[in-house]
Design an enzyme around this catalytic site. Structure first.
Site, PDB file in Angstrom:
ATOM      1  N   CYS A 107      -0.460   4.127   2.106  1.00  0.00           N
ATOM      2  CA  CYS A 107      -0.245   3.983   3.553  1.00  0.00           C
ATOM      3  C   CYS A 107       1.212   4.253   3.912  1.00  0.00           C
ATOM      4  O   CYS A 107       1.500   4.880   4.926  1.00  0.00           O
ATOM      5  CB  CYS A 107      -0.558   2.562   4.024  1.00  0.00           C
ATOM      6  N   ASP A 108       2.131   3.741   3.111  1.00  0.00           N
ATOM      7  CA  ASP A 108       3.534   3.676   3.537  1.00  0.00           C
ATOM      8  C   ASP A 108       4.487   4.534   2.712  1.00  0.00           C
ATOM      9  O   ASP A 108       5.675   4.635   3.050  1.00  0.00           O
ATOM     10  CB  ASP A 108       4.022   2.212   3.475  1.00  0.00           C
ATOM     11  N   CYS A 159       0.814  -1.215   0.000  1.00  0.00           N
ATOM     12  CA  CYS A 159       0.000   0.000   0.000  1.00  0.00           C
ATOM     13  C   CYS A 159       0.851   1.270   0.000  1.00  0.00           C
ATOM     14  O   CYS A 159       1.333   1.694   1.053  1.00  0.00           O
ATOM     15  CB  CYS A 159      -0.922  -0.016   1.218  1.00  0.00           C
TER      16      CYS A 159
END
Ligand code: NAP
Length: 337
Positions: A151-152, A148
């Site tokens: 997200c990261d 992701c």
């Protein structure tokens, strides 16, 4: 089972919807408007990219959902779906189904702390990121390996990252990562992308993105954190090692159908088989969205299928007014809600 001391009663519903993505929430809008008081088990955060709200929670801009000509952020779109479902009385529960029993009627759906019963079920559990299954992938997941970028990605400011895959997801991840990373290397197993033309053009035009073609990942290398990949060129057989600070796996998705495996018909890839639009092989159980759709897998098609499943479930309930429960202990009166 009802009456278990550790399990709270979620009650009996006409319809339970398992999944809170576009399919589940559209089914919620339609079944709520049909006065079926749907309960939606929206899911919860899981270690491998599972999300309440589904895959849209992990995307940034959604540019192809009709009605939003300027685009809309994935989480904002899900927020609008939720608001609309709640407006008509759908009960949204922030929990994931942990067990589903289709052998009983009313059907049983368990979460970590509750048990719910429903006369009809709409399965809309979506799909989760697929994994490469190579050494190092699980070991370094969350330690330099991710599924992701939204997200990261921010952890990789001014770093060098790899994206594995050649579809729209991989291009989207690669483009997003150029906001942070110095260089993004897309590693694809063939010499042509599967991604849509528009996404390909954007990726090819981005000076931070480069491509490694015809290459299969043999291993994710690391020492406490991921440090790079070992690749094999599928044309020449040559093995190389390339260092990276982050590795994003974006090779598609697999349907989240483990809970119903063996209880209704799935295809060879695990997607729920439907007939007559959204009916499954079990009477009273309907399916919508990416758990049942291996072909289109778009937010708008998931929403459309959610609408269809809701209408099909509503008609089925009308045609099958009351079925006595096999389990005599299960109280089916509506006032248990
Ligand atoms: P996808 O279209 O199935 O693409 C998966 C990619 O990963 C393919 O290039 C595939 O290679 C590669 N791959 C699969 N298994 C692999 C493995 N074991 N090792 C290495 N590579 C592997 O999946 P997706 O990109 O997630 O897209 C799914 C659907 O969502 C599509 O319909 C897409 O259009 C849609 N989507 C749309 C957008 C958008 O419009 N912005 C964004 C994301 C997704 P091969 O090409 O060799 O098969």
């Amino acid at each position: 089972m009802p009456g278990r001391s550790e399990t709270k009663e979620g009650g009996l519903s006409e319809v339970i919807i398992v999944g809170g993505g576009p399919a589940g929430l559209t089914a919620a809008v339609y079944t709520a408007r049909a006065l079926l008081d749907p309960v939606v088990l929206e899911g919860e955060l899981g270690p491998f990219g599972q999300q309440p709200g589904g895959q849209l929670m992990l995307t940034t801009e959604v540019e192809n959902y009709p009605g939003f000509p300027e685009g809309i952020l994935g989480p904002d779109l899900i927020g609008r779906f939720r608001t609309q479902a709640e407006r008509f009385g759908a009960k949204l529960v922030g929990a994931a189904a942990t067990a589903i029993n289709l052998q009983k009627h009313p059907f049983e759906v368990q979460t970590a702390d509750s048990i719910y019963y429903a006369r009809a079920l709409i399965l809309a559990m979506g799909a989760s990121p697929k994994r490469l299954g190579v050494p190092g992938e699980s070991e370094y997941m969350g330690m330099g390996v991710s599924t992701c970028a939204t997200c990261d990605g921010a952890f990789f400011r001014n770093r060098k990252v790899a994206v594995i895959g050649g579809g729209d997801s991989a291009m989207e991840e690669a483009l997003f990562l150029t906001r942070f990373a110095d260089k993004v290397t897309v590693i694809h197993r063939r010499d042509a992308l599967r991604a849509s033309k528009i996404m390909q053009e954007r990726a090819f035009a981005n000076p931070k993105i480069e491509f490694v073609w015809n290459s299969k990942v043999l291993e994710i290398m690391g020492e406490q954190v991921a440090t790079g990949v070992r690749l094999e060129n599928v044309k020449t057989g040559k093995v190389t090692e390339i260092p990276f600070d982050g590795i994003f796996v974006a090779i598609g998705h697999a349907p989240n159908t483990d809970l119903v495996k063996g209880q209704l018909e799935l295809d060879e890839l695990g997607y729920i088989k439907t007939r007559d639009f959204t009916r499954t092989s079990v009477e009273g159980v309907f399916a919508a969205g990416d758990a049942a759709d291996r072909r289109y897998r778009q937010a708008v098609t998931a929403a459309g299928l959610g609408c269809m499943a809701a209408i099909d479930a509503s008609r089925w309930l009308d045609e099958n007014p009351v079925i006595e429960p096999e389990d005599k202990n299960a109280d089916t009166s509506r006032d248990r809600k």
